[in-house]
Write a protein that holds these residues in place. Structure first.
Motif, short mmCIF file in Angstrom:
data_model
loop_
_atom_site.label_atom_id
_atom_site.label_comp_id
_atom_site.label_asym_id
_atom_site.label_seq_id
_atom_site.Cartn_x
_atom_site.Cartn_y
_atom_site.Cartn_z
N GLU A 136 0.82 -1.23 0.00
CA GLU A 136 0.00 0.00 0.00
C GLU A 136 0.84 1.27 0.00
O GLU A 136 0.34 2.36 -0.27
CB GLU A 136 -0.97 0.00 1.20
CG GLU A 136 -0.32 -0.08 2.55
CD GLU A 136 -0.14 -1.50 3.05
OE1 GLU A 136 0.04 -1.65 4.27
OE2 GLU A 136 -0.17 -2.45 2.26
N ASP A 139 3.63 2.80 -4.31
CA ASP A 139 3.54 3.90 -5.29
C ASP A 139 4.11 5.19 -4.73
O ASP A 139 4.83 5.92 -5.42
CB ASP A 139 2.08 4.10 -5.71
CG ASP A 139 1.56 2.95 -6.57
OD1 ASP A 139 2.40 2.26 -7.21
OD2 ASP A 139 0.33 2.72 -6.58
N GLU A 140 3.79 5.48 -3.48
CA GLU A 140 4.32 6.70 -2.86
C GLU A 140 5.85 6.64 -2.75
O GLU A 140 6.54 7.62 -3.01
CB GLU A 140 3.69 6.89 -1.48
CG GLU A 140 4.18 8.13 -0.76
CD GLU A 140 3.67 8.25 0.66
OE1 GLU A 140 4.12 9.18 1.35
OE2 GLU A 140 2.84 7.42 1.08
N ARG A 142 7.95 4.94 -4.66
CA ARG A 142 8.53 5.12 -6.01
C ARG A 142 8.51 6.58 -6.41
O ARG A 142 9.48 7.09 -6.98
CB ARG A 142 7.74 4.29 -7.02
CG ARG A 142 8.06 2.83 -6.99
CD ARG A 142 7.42 2.08 -8.16
NE ARG A 142 7.41 0.67 -7.86
CZ ARG A 142 6.37 0.01 -7.37
NH1 ARG A 142 5.23 0.62 -7.13
NH2 ARG A 142 6.47 -1.27 -7.11
N ARG A 143 7.42 7.28 -6.11
CA ARG A 143 7.31 8.70 -6.46
C ARG A 143 8.38 9.51 -5.73
O ARG A 143 9.06 10.33 -6.34
CB ARG A 143 5.92 9.22 -6.11
CG ARG A 143 5.71 10.70 -6.48
CD ARG A 143 4.45 11.28 -5.88
NE ARG A 143 4.35 11.14 -4.43
CZ ARG A 143 5.02 11.90 -3.55
NH1 ARG A 143 5.85 12.81 -3.97
NH2 ARG A 143 4.85 11.70 -2.25
#
Length: 155
Positions: A136, A139-140, A142-143
């Motif tokens: 969860e 994605d954050e 990776r950003r």
């Protein structure tokens, strides 16, 4: 960074690095950007055993090392006795002498039993390091790493 892949049922591989310092730096970047790093794990993969040879190990070196270690242990024991004994000077001196003697004997015995002509420092070394993160938060993470890499490239 490598292509993200799953690593077990609870973590996702965020990135793969060839050295621990690079993996640690990536986690530092995440921490500096207020990412919840309690959800991050660094895993060393493809482990192997390495021994760095430090030098020759002869009888003389074994005796000196044993005597040094015994002397320090004797000093420690002597200081403990000195706290509780009225003969403080005698306790410290005799403990050091006994420690040196026992250290010499132990050094000689260890040299005879060991049958090695060298001394070494063993280490477990990883081939590469994966940074794992809970799905969860992937994605954050990776950003954050992408933004930090692009900001560093602009400098």
């Amino acid at each position: 960074m490598s292509v993200p892949r799953t690593a077990g049922p609870h973590k996702v591989v965020l990135a793969t690095y060839s050295g621990y310092d690079a993996a640690q730096h990536a986690v530092d970047v995440l921490a500096r950007h207020d990412f919840p790093i309690a959800h991050v794990t660094i895993v060393g993969c493809d482990l192997r055993w390495e021994e760095k040879v430090l030098g020759r190990w002869g009888l003389g070196r074994a005796l000196v090392t044993g005597a040094g270690t015994g002397g320090w242990i004797g000093l420690l024991i002597g200081l403990i006795f000195a706290i509780f004994s009225p003969w403080a000077g005698w306790a410290i001196g005799s403990s050091i002498v006994l420690g040196l003697i026992f250290g010499l004997v132990w050094g000689a015995i260890s040299h005879v039993v060991q049958h090695r002509a060298f001394t070494s420092m063993p280490a477990v070394v990883a081939d590469h390091y994966d940074i794992l993160v809970d799905p969860e938060f992937a994605d954050e993470a990776r950003r954050v790493l992408t933004d930090a890499r692009e900001a560093a490239a602009l400098r």
